[in-house]
Enzyme design. Structure first.
Site, PDB file in Angstrom:
ATOM      1  N   ARG A 161     -11.441-132.980 -79.807  1.00 12.73           N
ATOM      2  CA  ARG A 161     -12.586-132.075 -78.900  1.00 12.73           C
ATOM      3  C   ARG A 161     -13.985-132.254 -79.370  1.00 12.73           C
ATOM      4  O   ARG A 161     -14.150-132.304 -80.781  1.00 12.73           O
ATOM      5  CB  ARG A 161     -12.373-130.973 -78.728  1.00 12.73           C
ATOM      6  CG  ARG A 161     -10.915-130.490 -78.482  1.00 12.73           C
ATOM      7  CD  ARG A 161     -10.459-129.018 -78.302  1.00 12.73           C
ATOM      8  NE  ARG A 161     -10.946-128.195 -79.394  1.00 12.73           N
ATOM      9  CZ  ARG A 161     -10.969-126.877 -79.488  1.00 12.73           C
ATOM     10  NH1 ARG A 161     -10.453-126.322 -78.353  1.00 12.73           N
ATOM     11  NH2 ARG A 161     -11.322-126.114 -80.573  1.00 12.73           N
ATOM     12  N   ASP A 218      -9.609-114.952 -69.249  1.00 12.50           N
ATOM     13  CA  ASP A 218     -10.024-115.217 -70.826  1.00 12.50           C
ATOM     14  C   ASP A 218     -11.182-116.209 -70.687  1.00 12.50           C
ATOM     15  O   ASP A 218     -11.187-117.463 -70.350  1.00 12.50           O
ATOM     16  CB  ASP A 218      -8.894-115.858 -71.352  1.00 12.50           C
ATOM     17  CG  ASP A 218      -9.063-115.979 -72.807  1.00 12.50           C
ATOM     18  OD1 ASP A 218     -10.390-116.246 -73.273  1.00 12.50           O
ATOM     19  OD2 ASP A 218      -8.290-115.994 -73.781  1.00 12.50           O
ATOM     20  N   PHE A 226      -3.864-120.934 -73.641  1.00 13.63           N
ATOM     21  CA  PHE A 226      -4.109-120.915 -75.070  1.00 13.63           C
ATOM     22  C   PHE A 226      -2.734-120.203 -75.792  1.00 13.63           C
ATOM     23  O   PHE A 226      -2.583-119.089 -75.270  1.00 13.63           O
ATOM     24  CB  PHE A 226      -5.517-119.915 -75.439  1.00 13.63           C
ATOM     25  CG  PHE A 226      -5.825-120.172 -76.825  1.00 13.63           C
ATOM     26  CD1 PHE A 226      -6.526-121.508 -77.148  1.00 13.63           C
ATOM     27  CD2 PHE A 226      -5.635-119.299 -77.798  1.00 13.63           C
ATOM     28  CE1 PHE A 226      -6.954-121.367 -78.646  1.00 13.63           C
ATOM     29  CE2 PHE A 226      -6.039-119.178 -79.035  1.00 13.63           C
ATOM     30  CZ  PHE A 226      -6.820-120.424 -79.402  1.00 13.63           C
ATOM     31  N   TYR A 261     -17.459-115.515 -81.410  1.00 11.88           N
ATOM     32  CA  TYR A 261     -17.977-116.584 -82.328  1.00 11.88           C
ATOM     33  C   TYR A 261     -17.972-117.983 -81.979  1.00 11.88           C
ATOM     34  O   TYR A 261     -18.190-118.860 -82.772  1.00 11.88           O
ATOM     35  CB  TYR A 261     -16.731-116.402 -83.405  1.00 11.88           C
ATOM     36  CG  TYR A 261     -15.300-116.311 -83.050  1.00 11.88           C
ATOM     37  CD1 TYR A 261     -14.716-117.612 -82.967  1.00 11.88           C
ATOM     38  CD2 TYR A 261     -14.616-115.346 -83.035  1.00 11.88           C
ATOM     39  CE1 TYR A 261     -13.337-117.681 -82.399  1.00 11.88           C
ATOM     40  CE2 TYR A 261     -13.352-115.205 -82.780  1.00 11.88           C
ATOM     41  CZ  TYR A 261     -12.767-116.687 -82.655  1.00 11.88           C
ATOM     42  OH  TYR A 261     -11.396-116.659 -82.002  1.00 11.88           O
ATOM     43  N   LYS A 262     -17.444-118.302 -80.705  1.00  6.56           N
ATOM     44  CA  LYS A 262     -17.781-119.596 -80.248  1.00  6.56           C
ATOM     45  C   LYS A 262     -18.981-119.852 -79.766  1.00  6.56           C
ATOM     46  O   LYS A 262     -19.959-119.852 -80.411  1.00  6.56           O
ATOM     47  CB  LYS A 262     -16.774-119.925 -79.226  1.00  6.56           C
ATOM     48  CG  LYS A 262     -15.271-119.803 -80.014  1.00  6.56           C
ATOM     49  CD  LYS A 262     -13.811-119.884 -78.824  1.00  6.56           C
ATOM     50  CE  LYS A 262     -12.867-119.989 -79.712  1.00  6.56           C
ATOM     51  NZ  LYS A 262     -11.782-119.886 -78.946  1.00  6.56           N
TER      52      LYS A 262
HETATM   53  C1  LIG Z   1     -10.477-118.910 -79.484  1.00  4.68           C
HETATM   54  C2  LIG Z   1      -9.645-118.338 -78.221  1.00  4.68           C
HETATM   55  C3  LIG Z   1      -8.852-117.329 -78.523  1.00  4.68           C
HETATM   56  C4  LIG Z   1      -9.143-116.567 -79.760  1.00  4.68           C
HETATM   57  O1  LIG Z   1      -8.494-115.284 -80.142  1.00  4.68           O
HETATM   58  P1  LIG Z   1      -8.676-114.362 -81.395  1.00  4.68           P
HETATM   59  O2  LIG Z   1      -7.831-113.208 -81.170  1.00  4.68           O
HETATM   60  O3  LIG Z   1     -10.292-114.378 -81.304  1.00  4.68           O
HETATM   61  O4  LIG Z   1      -8.341-115.238 -82.520  1.00  4.68           O
HETATM   62  C5  LIG Z   1      -8.204-116.628 -77.485  1.00  4.68           C
HETATM   63  N1  LIG Z   1      -8.265-117.043 -76.418  1.00  4.68           N
HETATM   64  C6  LIG Z   1      -8.829-118.326 -76.136  1.00  4.68           C
HETATM   65  C7  LIG Z   1      -8.574-119.235 -74.607  1.00  4.68           C
HETATM   66  C8  LIG Z   1      -9.397-119.054 -77.049  1.00  4.68           C
HETATM   67  O5  LIG Z   1     -10.303-120.293 -76.774  1.00  4.68           O
END
Ligand SMILES: *Cc1c(COP(=O)(O)O)cnc(C)c1O
Length: 412
Positions: A371, A197, A126, A222-223
């Site tokens: 997705r 992660d 990511f 939040y997911k």
């Molecule tokens: C959604 C997501 C993030 C989000 O990072 P934020 O700091 O909360 O914006 C980080 N890593 C992965 C793999 C994600 O899917």
């Protein structure tokens, strides 16, 4: 066999988690397959927020830090998130963002491997993970370097220079699920510290960070944890590292004696060391409410249903959309995937906009990936059927050609 609507309705009737949908406020007429980006709103959220505002902030003012337990929320919620990721109490705090927590974890991991200078990750990690690595390296005065490899080269790439390995358990684009235990063991056997992660895996499958002897983990709420847009994230630090790993963001909440107001820094010798400053209490309260939605539900139940939802989606796409140039990413062994199915289509952005207008919400990742996330707490089998009908209809009518669907919005 042809899969039809009544078969899908039958699956909903037999689904032990079907009643959990009522724990969420979902707008009528919408099929929401984007819980992997922003989870649905728990029905109790309004009342939780109203109570917090009226009784705690409004009624107690600053006394609420003690009387309403605000000061302990990061740790208390950390323990509750810990239950969802297989962490015993005292190793998780809820705070800051995933990005900020990645920075803390990367720095702390390097502090445990002073002789090594490589952080290894995947080419398609990511982006924020890649960017935070770059930032940590830059702050170190380029003492470290990052090596990014393709997934099939990962285990070969772990050599004596690698101090830190950072991976997502589920790939945000393809949905692929990495074997946490196997990779963690292989990396640690070669002396590396491992950070996972969990953004795309927590809340939809059993995770065992303690049993896998993971060193650090981070994730958002939040997911699939449904705590609301921008809700604080979490960080897991294995107990064995809590006293020794160095956390660079030395805010007063990470001090050994916060209210002694000492001029010099002394790090807390427990998980509080990974806090930084004052957290957004209202957002923490939202997390408490969203975690209640998991009551009485086991992660294995969620995983089983999630695999069935994804398999049904794939089978229906194959049945209904065979005439169109749409490609399902990955093989169909759902065991090797998270709770998401990704489809490739050349005009994926425009097609997704057309789907959203019709009431099927998913999202798009450049260059051509659509997705669809299946949150098993609130998505049912009939939703999957409706989703594929929308998909087939948009493809048949070639709605993606319409000009209003071509303009890219800020958030895709
Ligand atoms: C959604 C997501 C993030 C989000 O990072 P934020 O700091 O909360 O914006 C980080 N890593 C992965 C793999 C994600 O899917």
């Amino acid at each position: 066999m042809t899969i039809n609507l009544s078969y899908c309705q039958h699956l909903d009737q037999a689904d032990p988690l079907a009643a959990c949908r009522d724990r969420f406020a979902l707008p009528p007429g919408i099929v929401y397959l984007d819980g992997n980006s922003l989870g649905a709103m728990p029905r109790a959220m309004m009342q939780t927020m109203q109570q917090t505002l009226e009784q705690e902030w409004g009624g107690e003012l600053v006394k609420a830090w003690n009387n309403a337990g605000w000061a302990q929320l990061s740790q208390q919620l950390g323990d509750r998130v810990g239950q969802l990721i297989g962490a015993a109490a005292g190793q998780v705090v809820v705070c800051d963002t995933t990005s900020t927590n990645l920075y803390k974890a990367i720095h702390a991991a390097f502090s445990l491997r002073p002789g090594r200078d490589v952080i290894l990750t995947l080419e398609d990690s990511f982006p924020t993970d890649l960017y935070m690595i770059e930032g940590a390296i830059s702050v170190s005065g380029n003492r470290y370097r990052c090596i990014k490899v393709a997934q099939d080269r990962l285990l070969d790439a772990i050599d004596e220079a690698v101090g830190v390995l950072l991976l997502s358990q589920v790939n945000y684009r393809s949905g692929e699920l990495l074997p946490m235990q196997e990779i963690t063991r292989a990396a640690q056997a070669r002396g590396a510290v491992v950070i996972w992660d969990l953004c795309h895996s927590a809340g939809v499958l059993p995770i065992e960070v303690d049993a896998c002897e993971v060193d650090f983990a981070v994730g958002c709420t939040y997911k699939y944890l449904n705590a609301g847009p921008g809700a604080p994230a979490y960080i897991y630090v294995a107990k064995r590292h809590c006293k020794t790993a160095l956390q660079p963001l030395r805010g007063w909440w990470s001090h050994a004696d916060q209210f002694a107001f000492e001029p010099g820094y002394r790090a807390a010798e427990d998980i509080r060391r990974f806090l930084c400053g004052t957290q957004p209490v209202l957002a923490l309260k939202a997390i408490a409410c969203s975690l209640d939605c998991f009551a009485g539900v086991s992660l294995q139940q969620l995983r089983d249903k999630s695999i069935e939802l994804c398999q049904l989606f794939i089978a229906l796409v194959e049945q209904e959309c065979a005439d169109f140039d749409i490609q399902i990413i990955g093989d169909h062994q759902r065991q090797g995937y998270g709770s998401q199915v990704s489809l490739r289509f050349e005009h994926g952005y425009a097609l997704m906009q057309a789907l959203i207008e019709r009431g099927l919400i998913g999202d798009f990742r450049t260059p051509d990936i659509m997705r669809f996330g299946f949150a098993p707490l609130y998505i049912g089998f009939e939703d999957v059927f409706q989703a594929v009908q929308h998909l087939r209809c948009c493809l048949q009518l070639e709605l993606w050609r319409e000009s209003r669907f071509q303009t890219r919005q800020a958030v895709t």
